[in-house]
Design a protein around this motif. Structure first.
Motif, PDB file in Angstrom:
ATOM      1  N   LEU A 122       1.120   3.984   0.263  1.00 11.06           N
ATOM      2  CA  LEU A 122       1.488   4.737  -0.918  1.00 11.06           C
ATOM      3  C   LEU A 122       0.471   3.775  -2.041  1.00 11.06           C
ATOM      4  N   HIS A 123      -0.548   4.427  -2.477  1.00 14.15           N
ATOM      5  CA  HIS A 123      -1.619   3.817  -3.076  1.00 14.15           C
ATOM      6  C   HIS A 123      -1.301   4.059  -4.803  1.00 14.15           C
ATOM      7  N   SER A 124      -1.074   3.011  -5.644  1.00 12.43           N
ATOM      8  CA  SER A 124      -1.068   3.415  -7.006  1.00 12.43           C
ATOM      9  C   SER A 124      -1.629   2.357  -7.857  1.00 12.43           C
ATOM     10  N   ASN A 125      -1.778   2.820  -8.992  1.00 15.53           N
ATOM     11  CA  ASN A 125      -2.082   1.458 -10.038  1.00 15.53           C
ATOM     12  C   ASN A 125      -0.938   0.406 -10.134  1.00 15.53           C
ATOM     13  N   GLN A 126      -1.257  -0.685 -11.057  1.00 15.47           N
ATOM     14  CA  GLN A 126      -0.281  -1.733 -11.197  1.00 15.47           C
ATOM     15  C   GLN A 126       0.598  -1.633 -12.256  1.00 15.47           C
ATOM     16  N   GLY A 127       0.914  -0.222 -12.474  1.00 16.84           N
ATOM     17  CA  GLY A 127       1.842   0.108 -13.722  1.00 16.84           C
ATOM     18  C   GLY A 127       3.559  -0.688 -13.338  1.00 16.84           C
ATOM     19  N   TRP A 128       4.023  -1.004 -14.464  1.00 17.58           N
ATOM     20  CA  TRP A 128       5.254  -1.923 -14.517  1.00 17.58           C
ATOM     21  C   TRP A 128       6.365  -1.359 -13.307  1.00 17.58           C
ATOM     22  N   GLN A 129       6.403   0.212 -13.259  1.00 20.39           N
ATOM     23  CA  GLN A 129       7.422   0.832 -12.364  1.00 20.39           C
ATOM     24  C   GLN A 129       6.903   0.467 -10.743  1.00 20.39           C
ATOM     25  N   TYR A 130       5.592   0.585 -10.710  1.00 16.98           N
ATOM     26  CA  TYR A 130       5.252   0.181  -8.949  1.00 16.98           C
ATOM     27  C   TYR A 130       5.684  -1.380  -9.025  1.00 16.98           C
ATOM     28  N   GLN A 131       5.731  -2.177  -9.876  1.00 17.82           N
ATOM     29  CA  GLN A 131       5.915  -3.466  -9.423  1.00 17.82           C
ATOM     30  C   GLN A 131       7.524  -3.959  -9.491  1.00 17.82           C
ATOM     31  N   HIS A 132       8.150  -2.779  -9.954  1.00 18.89           N
ATOM     32  CA  HIS A 132       9.735  -3.164 -10.162  1.00 18.89           C
ATOM     33  C   HIS A 132      10.376  -3.408  -8.893  1.00 18.89           C
TER      34      HIS A 132
END
Length: 61
Positions: free
Chosen positions: A17-27
């Motif tokens: 799963l590729h994503s940016n470093q948004g807070w929701q993806y780091q949660h």
């Protein structure tokens, strides 16, 4: 998004799963959900937009 993916793809082991470093993806809860489904999380490095181009280009094929 993840709930839909889990319904459509019963075997997620090894998926990336590729994503940016948004807070929701780091949660922590989000990352635990990925871990529980054996999904590899891939985030591009901050300030390195070229990291994203590799993933987006590969989707065109």
């Amino acid at each position: 998004m993840l709930d839909k993916a889990f319904k459509n793809r019963l075997h997620s082991k090894g998926c990336i799963l590729h994503s940016n470093q948004g807070w929701q993806y780091q949660h922590r809860a989000y990352q635990e959900t990925l871990k529980n489904h054996a999904i590899i999380q891939c985030m591009y490095r901050k300030g390195k937009c070229l990291d994203n181009s590799v993933m987006e280009t590969s989707l065109a094929y």
